[in-house]
Scaffold this motif. Sequence first.
Motif, PDB file in Angstrom:
ATOM      1  N   LEU A 183     -22.307  28.379  14.975  1.00  0.00           N
ATOM      2  CA  LEU A 183     -21.465  29.181  14.101  1.00  0.00           C
ATOM      3  C   LEU A 183     -20.256  28.386  13.637  1.00  0.00           C
ATOM      4  CD1 LEU A 183     -19.300  31.766  15.990  1.00  0.00           C
ATOM      5  CD2 LEU A 183     -20.740  30.216  17.235  1.00  0.00           C
ATOM      6  N   VAL A 184     -19.636  28.909  12.590  1.00  0.00           N
ATOM      7  CA  VAL A 184     -18.455  28.289  11.995  1.00  0.00           C
ATOM      8  C   VAL A 184     -17.223  28.901  12.654  1.00  0.00           C
ATOM      9  CG1 VAL A 184     -17.147  28.004   9.857  1.00  0.00           C
ATOM     10  CG2 VAL A 184     -19.649  27.922   9.810  1.00  0.00           C
ATOM     11  N   GLU A 185     -16.284  28.044  13.033  1.00  0.00           N
ATOM     12  CA  GLU A 185     -15.042  28.541  13.632  1.00  0.00           C
ATOM     13  C   GLU A 185     -14.259  29.342  12.595  1.00  0.00           C
ATOM     14  OE1 GLU A 185     -11.728  27.149  16.780  1.00  0.00           O
ATOM     15  OE2 GLU A 185     -12.763  25.583  15.690  1.00  0.00           O
ATOM     16  N   PHE A 186     -13.738  30.478  13.027  1.00  0.00           N
ATOM     17  CA  PHE A 186     -12.946  31.330  12.138  1.00  0.00           C
ATOM     18  C   PHE A 186     -11.754  31.878  12.909  1.00  0.00           C
ATOM     19  CE2 PHE A 186     -16.215  33.871  14.115  1.00  0.00           C
ATOM     20  CZ  PHE A 186     -15.631  35.085  14.401  1.00  0.00           C
ATOM     21  N   THR A 187     -10.783  32.414  12.182  1.00  0.00           N
ATOM     22  CA  THR A 187      -9.517  32.786  12.818  1.00  0.00           C
ATOM     23  C   THR A 187      -9.167  34.263  12.710  1.00  0.00           C
ATOM     24  OG1 THR A 187      -8.336  32.234  10.779  1.00  0.00           O
ATOM     25  CG2 THR A 187      -8.529  30.493  12.441  1.00  0.00           C
ATOM     26  N   ARG A 188     -10.026  35.062  12.071  1.00  0.00           N
ATOM     27  CA  ARG A 188      -9.694  36.464  11.839  1.00  0.00           C
ATOM     28  C   ARG A 188     -10.483  37.394  12.755  1.00  0.00           C
ATOM     29  NH1 ARG A 188     -11.566  38.598   6.692  1.00  0.00           N
ATOM     30  NH2 ARG A 188     -12.650  36.656   6.848  1.00  0.00           N
ATOM     31  N   PRO A 189      -9.830  38.072  13.701  1.00  0.00           N
ATOM     32  CA  PRO A 189     -10.538  39.059  14.519  1.00  0.00           C
ATOM     33  C   PRO A 189     -10.733  40.365  13.739  1.00  0.00           C
ATOM     34  CG  PRO A 189      -8.245  38.991  15.164  1.00  0.00           C
ATOM     35  CD  PRO A 189      -8.436  37.935  14.107  1.00  0.00           C
ATOM     36  N   ASP A 190     -11.534  41.253  14.291  1.00  0.00           N
ATOM     37  CA  ASP A 190     -11.734  42.573  13.705  1.00  0.00           C
ATOM     38  C   ASP A 190     -10.398  43.313  13.679  1.00  0.00           C
ATOM     39  OD1 ASP A 190     -12.390  45.675  14.353  1.00  0.00           O
ATOM     40  OD2 ASP A 190     -13.976  44.780  13.112  1.00  0.00           O
ATOM     41  N   ASP A 210     -16.729  17.197   8.001  1.00  0.00           N
ATOM     42  CA  ASP A 210     -15.907  16.609   6.946  1.00  0.00           C
ATOM     43  C   ASP A 210     -15.421  17.715   6.027  1.00  0.00           C
ATOM     44  OD1 ASP A 210     -16.252  14.036   7.897  1.00  0.00           O
ATOM     45  OD2 ASP A 210     -17.976  13.633   6.607  1.00  0.00           O
ATOM     46  N   PRO A 211     -14.161  17.669   5.606  1.00  0.00           N
ATOM     47  CA  PRO A 211     -13.639  18.728   4.741  1.00  0.00           C
ATOM     48  C   PRO A 211     -14.291  18.716   3.360  1.00  0.00           C
ATOM     49  CG  PRO A 211     -12.012  16.992   5.046  1.00  0.00           C
ATOM     50  CD  PRO A 211     -13.169  16.658   5.923  1.00  0.00           C
ATOM     51  N   ILE A 212     -14.407  19.896   2.789  1.00  0.00           N
ATOM     52  CA  ILE A 212     -14.912  20.045   1.424  1.00  0.00           C
ATOM     53  C   ILE A 212     -13.716  19.908   0.500  1.00  0.00           C
ATOM     54  CG2 ILE A 212     -16.028  21.617  -0.200  1.00  0.00           C
ATOM     55  CD1 ILE A 212     -17.348  22.913   2.300  1.00  0.00           C
ATOM     56  N   SER A 213     -13.886  19.129  -0.560  1.00  0.00           N
ATOM     57  CA  SER A 213     -12.759  18.858  -1.451  1.00  0.00           C
ATOM     58  C   SER A 213     -13.165  19.060  -2.905  1.00  0.00           C
ATOM     59  CB  SER A 213     -12.290  17.414  -1.245  1.00  0.00           C
ATOM     60  OG  SER A 213     -11.318  17.080  -2.198  1.00  0.00           O
ATOM     61  N   SER A 214     -12.215  19.500  -3.700  1.00  0.00           N
ATOM     62  CA  SER A 214     -12.447  19.601  -5.145  1.00  0.00           C
ATOM     63  C   SER A 214     -11.752  18.447  -5.868  1.00  0.00           C
ATOM     64  CB  SER A 214     -11.931  20.943  -5.676  1.00  0.00           C
ATOM     65  OG  SER A 214     -10.552  21.062  -5.402  1.00  0.00           O
ATOM     66  N   GLN A 215     -11.266  17.501  -5.088  1.00  0.00           N
ATOM     67  CA  GLN A 215     -10.613  16.320  -5.642  1.00  0.00           C
ATOM     68  C   GLN A 215     -11.576  15.143  -5.559  1.00  0.00           C
ATOM     69  OE1 GLN A 215      -7.469  16.637  -6.886  1.00  0.00           O
ATOM     70  NE2 GLN A 215      -7.669  18.787  -6.342  1.00  0.00           N
ATOM     71  N   GLY A 216     -11.513  14.272  -6.521  1.00  0.00           N
ATOM     72  CA  GLY A 216     -12.321  13.069  -6.438  1.00  0.00           C
ATOM     73  C   GLY A 216     -13.236  12.886  -7.633  1.00  0.00           C
ATOM     74  N   ILE A 217     -14.083  11.913  -7.503  1.00  0.00           N
ATOM     75  CA  ILE A 217     -15.020  11.566  -8.557  1.00  0.00           C
ATOM     76  C   ILE A 217     -16.136  12.608  -8.586  1.00  0.00           C
ATOM     77  CG2 ILE A 217     -16.622   9.758  -9.333  1.00  0.00           C
ATOM     78  CD1 ILE A 217     -14.866   7.770  -7.725  1.00  0.00           C
ATOM     79  N   LEU A 218     -16.567  12.960  -9.788  1.00  0.00           N
ATOM     80  CA  LEU A 218     -17.584  13.989  -9.966  1.00  0.00           C
ATOM     81  C   LEU A 218     -18.835  13.690  -9.141  1.00  0.00           C
ATOM     82  CD1 LEU A 218     -18.354  16.599 -11.361  1.00  0.00           C
ATOM     83  CD2 LEU A 218     -19.145  15.259 -13.301  1.00  0.00           C
ATOM     84  N   TYR A 219     -19.271  12.444  -9.129  1.00  0.00           N
ATOM     85  CA  TYR A 219     -20.463  12.072  -8.369  1.00  0.00           C
ATOM     86  C   TYR A 219     -20.278  12.407  -6.884  1.00  0.00           C
ATOM     87  CZ  TYR A 219     -23.768   9.206  -5.810  1.00  0.00           C
ATOM     88  OH  TYR A 219     -24.734   8.795  -4.934  1.00  0.00           O
ATOM     89  N   GLY A 223     -16.637  31.457   6.846  1.00  0.00           N
ATOM     90  CA  GLY A 223     -16.527  30.150   6.200  1.00  0.00           C
ATOM     91  C   GLY A 223     -16.765  30.263   4.706  1.00  0.00           C
ATOM     92  N   SER A 224     -16.635  29.149   4.028  1.00  0.00           N
ATOM     93  CA  SER A 224     -16.802  29.123   2.575  1.00  0.00           C
ATOM     94  C   SER A 224     -18.245  29.444   2.199  1.00  0.00           C
ATOM     95  CB  SER A 224     -16.434  27.734   2.041  1.00  0.00           C
ATOM     96  OG  SER A 224     -17.407  26.786   2.458  1.00  0.00           O
ATOM     97  N   SER A 225     -18.436  29.849   0.962  1.00  0.00           N
ATOM     98  CA  SER A 225     -19.789  30.154   0.476  1.00  0.00           C
ATOM     99  C   SER A 225     -20.696  28.937   0.591  1.00  0.00           C
ATOM    100  CB  SER A 225     -19.743  30.619  -0.983  1.00  0.00           C
ATOM    101  OG  SER A 225     -19.017  31.806  -1.086  1.00  0.00           O
ATOM    102  N   LEU A 226     -20.173  27.768   0.262  1.00  0.00           N
ATOM    103  CA  LEU A 226     -20.968  26.549   0.353  1.00  0.00           C
ATOM    104  C   LEU A 226     -21.378  26.291   1.802  1.00  0.00           C
ATOM    105  CD1 LEU A 226     -22.203  23.966  -0.777  1.00  0.00           C
ATOM    106  CD2 LEU A 226     -19.956  22.875  -0.527  1.00  0.00           C
TER     107      LEU A 226
END
Length: 144
Positions: free
Chosen positions: A5-12, A67-76, A106-109
């Motif tokens: 599972l993905v670590e998350f920080t929000r309890p019920d 590894d973190p997901i980033s929207s910065q960087g080269i398109l490729y 976690g994120s949709s991706l």
Amino acid sequence: MQLCLVEFTRPDRVTGEFLSQDFIDTVSKHSIDEIILFQPTDRICPELREELKAKFPESTLRPEQLDPISSQGILYEMRQQPWNLLREILAKLDESQESIFVLGRGSSLLQHMMWLSAGIRGAEALFLDAPSAEPLQAGISGIN
């Protein structure tokens, strides 16, 4: 068996707990040897980790940084992120064990890559908030 599972920080909001009793009951039907906690960010949630240890005391907790997901960087490079993430998740699994993948945080991706990893491994997938619900399985049609 591994629980992934993905670590998350929000309890019920109502119970203040991270894991519902339905989820615990569903997962407890299996003998969970190891819990792989994927960390998509640097944020660690000690409360989630303590709850996992308390609810599954016989299991080993293994945090795995992604590894973190980033929207910065080269398109490729950005186009390669999903596949790199998928390879990274699959590489952190123990091939000799069966796995259960937990979806819903976690994120949709990241969620899509967890679902895809479950499909590739032929593993069970369940939703954190509705463990009795059946996730959509690729290649299975309900149309007759």
